[in-house]
Design a protein around this motif. Sequence first.
Motif, PDB file in Angstrom:
ATOM      1  N   SER A 101       0.027  35.658  11.994  1.00 24.07           N
ATOM      2  CA  SER A 101       1.315  36.604  13.258  1.00 24.07           C
ATOM      3  C   SER A 101       2.778  36.622  12.577  1.00 24.07           C
ATOM      4  O   SER A 101       3.536  37.550  12.805  1.00 24.07           O
ATOM      5  CB  SER A 101       0.927  36.337  14.683  1.00 24.07           C
ATOM      6  OG  SER A 101       0.207  35.637  15.283  1.00 24.07           O
ATOM      7  N   ALA A 102       3.047  35.226  11.841  1.00 22.16           N
ATOM      8  CA  ALA A 102       4.271  35.612  11.742  1.00 22.16           C
ATOM      9  C   ALA A 102       4.557  35.972  10.638  1.00 22.16           C
ATOM     10  O   ALA A 102       5.691  36.832  10.030  1.00 22.16           O
ATOM     11  CB  ALA A 102       4.996  33.783  11.236  1.00 22.16           C
ATOM     12  N   HIS A 103       3.559  36.623   9.273  1.00 21.98           N
ATOM     13  CA  HIS A 103       3.356  37.213   8.195  1.00 21.98           C
ATOM     14  C   HIS A 103       3.150  38.605   8.620  1.00 21.98           C
ATOM     15  O   HIS A 103       4.296  39.788   8.345  1.00 21.98           O
ATOM     16  CB  HIS A 103       2.095  36.592   7.904  1.00 21.98           C
ATOM     17  CG  HIS A 103       1.608  37.654   6.497  1.00 21.98           C
ATOM     18  ND1 HIS A 103       2.007  37.938   5.291  1.00 21.98           N
ATOM     19  CD2 HIS A 103       0.594  38.815   7.426  1.00 21.98           C
ATOM     20  CE1 HIS A 103       1.768  39.439   5.313  1.00 21.98           C
ATOM     21  NE2 HIS A 103       0.269  39.124   5.829  1.00 21.98           N
ATOM     22  N   LEU A 104       2.729  39.106   9.512  1.00 27.25           N
ATOM     23  CA  LEU A 104       2.493  40.716   9.903  1.00 27.25           C
ATOM     24  C   LEU A 104       3.560  40.660  10.817  1.00 27.25           C
ATOM     25  O   LEU A 104       4.196  41.882  10.158  1.00 27.25           O
ATOM     26  CB  LEU A 104       1.102  40.619  11.297  1.00 27.25           C
ATOM     27  CG  LEU A 104      -0.081  40.373   9.965  1.00 27.25           C
ATOM     28  CD1 LEU A 104      -1.095  40.459  11.251  1.00 27.25           C
ATOM     29  CD2 LEU A 104       0.182  41.632   8.870  1.00 27.25           C
ATOM     30  N   THR A 105       4.411  39.506  11.395  1.00 25.79           N
ATOM     31  CA  THR A 105       6.264  40.520  12.244  1.00 25.79           C
ATOM     32  C   THR A 105       6.974  40.554  11.141  1.00 25.79           C
ATOM     33  O   THR A 105       7.117  41.408  11.349  1.00 25.79           O
ATOM     34  CB  THR A 105       6.471  39.006  13.303  1.00 25.79           C
ATOM     35  OG1 THR A 105       5.337  38.911  13.512  1.00 25.79           O
ATOM     36  CG2 THR A 105       7.582  39.509  13.619  1.00 25.79           C
ATOM     37  N   ALA A 106       7.092  39.426  10.125  1.00 22.99           N
ATOM     38  CA  ALA A 106       7.552  39.792   9.070  1.00 22.99           C
ATOM     39  C   ALA A 106       7.324  40.663   8.223  1.00 22.99           C
ATOM     40  O   ALA A 106       8.920  41.474   8.032  1.00 22.99           O
ATOM     41  CB  ALA A 106       8.073  38.505   7.716  1.00 22.99           C
ATOM     42  N   VAL A 107       6.287  41.605   7.712  1.00 20.49           N
ATOM     43  CA  VAL A 107       6.296  42.328   7.151  1.00 20.49           C
ATOM     44  C   VAL A 107       6.254  43.807   8.233  1.00 20.49           C
ATOM     45  O   VAL A 107       7.174  44.923   7.389  1.00 20.49           O
ATOM     46  CB  VAL A 107       5.085  42.731   6.878  1.00 20.49           C
ATOM     47  CG1 VAL A 107       3.743  43.892   6.106  1.00 20.49           C
ATOM     48  CG2 VAL A 107       4.151  41.385   5.240  1.00 20.49           C
ATOM     49  N   GLN A 108       5.460  43.979   8.972  1.00 22.47           N
ATOM     50  CA  GLN A 108       6.036  44.797   9.905  1.00 22.47           C
ATOM     51  C   GLN A 108       7.986  45.520  10.830  1.00 22.47           C
ATOM     52  O   GLN A 108       8.766  46.417  10.322  1.00 22.47           O
ATOM     53  CB  GLN A 108       5.727  44.893  10.844  1.00 22.47           C
ATOM     54  CG  GLN A 108       3.761  45.188  11.300  1.00 22.47           C
ATOM     55  CD  GLN A 108       3.054  45.183  12.303  1.00 22.47           C
ATOM     56  OE1 GLN A 108       3.038  43.971  12.665  1.00 22.47           O
ATOM     57  NE2 GLN A 108       2.192  45.075  12.203  1.00 22.47           N
ATOM     58  N   SER A 109       8.704  43.785  10.840  1.00 20.74           N
ATOM     59  CA  SER A 109       9.960  43.622  10.911  1.00 20.74           C
ATOM     60  C   SER A 109      10.422  44.358   9.097  1.00 20.74           C
ATOM     61  O   SER A 109      12.066  45.164  10.255  1.00 20.74           O
ATOM     62  CB  SER A 109      10.849  42.844  11.955  1.00 20.74           C
ATOM     63  OG  SER A 109      10.087  42.111  12.649  1.00 20.74           O
ATOM     64  N   GLY A 110      10.656  44.243   8.439  1.00 20.95           N
ATOM     65  CA  GLY A 110      10.996  44.281   7.187  1.00 20.95           C
ATOM     66  C   GLY A 110      10.877  46.251   6.915  1.00 20.95           C
ATOM     67  O   GLY A 110      12.174  46.610   6.893  1.00 20.95           O
ATOM     68  N   MET A 111       9.962  46.163   7.114  1.00 19.56           N
ATOM     69  CA  MET A 111       9.523  48.165   7.480  1.00 19.56           C
ATOM     70  C   MET A 111      10.447  48.524   8.778  1.00 19.56           C
ATOM     71  O   MET A 111      11.182  49.776   7.850  1.00 19.56           O
ATOM     72  CB  MET A 111       8.033  48.214   7.622  1.00 19.56           C
ATOM     73  CG  MET A 111       7.389  47.671   6.495  1.00 19.56           C
ATOM     74  SD  MET A 111       7.566  48.473   4.711  1.00 19.56           S
ATOM     75  CE  MET A 111       6.995  50.297   5.059  1.00 19.56           C
ATOM     76  N   ALA A 112      10.385  47.729  10.113  1.00 19.31           N
ATOM     77  CA  ALA A 112      11.264  48.706  10.863  1.00 19.31           C
ATOM     78  C   ALA A 112      12.851  48.504  10.190  1.00 19.31           C
ATOM     79  O   ALA A 112      12.909  49.302  10.602  1.00 19.31           O
ATOM     80  CB  ALA A 112      10.477  48.100  11.979  1.00 19.31           C
ATOM     81  N   LEU A 113      12.930  47.549  10.312  1.00 18.23           N
ATOM     82  CA  LEU A 113      14.530  47.379   9.221  1.00 18.23           C
ATOM     83  C   LEU A 113      14.644  48.291   8.392  1.00 18.23           C
ATOM     84  O   LEU A 113      15.830  49.272   8.273  1.00 18.23           O
ATOM     85  CB  LEU A 113      14.673  45.805   9.026  1.00 18.23           C
ATOM     86  CG  LEU A 113      14.976  44.714  10.255  1.00 18.23           C
ATOM     87  CD1 LEU A 113      15.076  43.356   9.287  1.00 18.23           C
ATOM     88  CD2 LEU A 113      16.683  45.161  11.549  1.00 18.23           C
ATOM     89  N   MET A 114      14.094  48.650   7.410  1.00 19.06           N
ATOM     90  CA  MET A 114      14.431  49.414   6.653  1.00 19.06           C
ATOM     91  C   MET A 114      13.886  51.128   6.945  1.00 19.06           C
ATOM     92  O   MET A 114      15.120  51.545   7.170  1.00 19.06           O
ATOM     93  CB  MET A 114      13.348  49.254   5.461  1.00 19.06           C
ATOM     94  CG  MET A 114      13.689  47.658   4.255  1.00 19.06           C
ATOM     95  SD  MET A 114      12.801  48.146   3.403  1.00 19.06           S
ATOM     96  CE  MET A 114      11.117  47.643   3.144  1.00 19.06           C
TER      97      MET A 114
END
Length: 143
Positions: free
Chosen positions: A39-52
């Motif tokens: 969950s943490a891994h997916l959150t970081a990847v998805q949140s990173g994309m959202a920030l970009m």
Amino acid sequence: MAFTTAQRAFLQAGALLFLLGLAQGAFIQAFANPRMALSAHLTAVQSGMALMIAGIAWSAAALNAIPARIARLSIVIGMYGLWIGLTMAAATGASRGLPMAGAGHGAAAATEALVSSLILASSALMTIGWALFVIGLIRRESA
């Protein structure tokens, strides 16, 4: 394409969070709770994309200086905070804040309280920041 300072900050924060999420993915099985680590891994990847994406779209929002600053800080701090909270939960076994991903795991009461508070506060910050950003997008459209 020339980016503003705010846009570059979003892009940098997003790229770093995305990279951290990718790296974390390689160590999912090493955590006390691998399901929470996923969950943490997916959150970081998805949140990173959202920030970009927010960085690219930021100039489309019509926000005054103070609400814009609040939105930017809330979004970035909230997304990193959520990832940190989930990673802490994965490492310690804390599960009260996210009982589905934490099923069968637990941690000391103080750890549970810290992780739950971090997840809740981060979620609230993200909601505030994204709501301001959406308001700015709507205001720009109606202007």
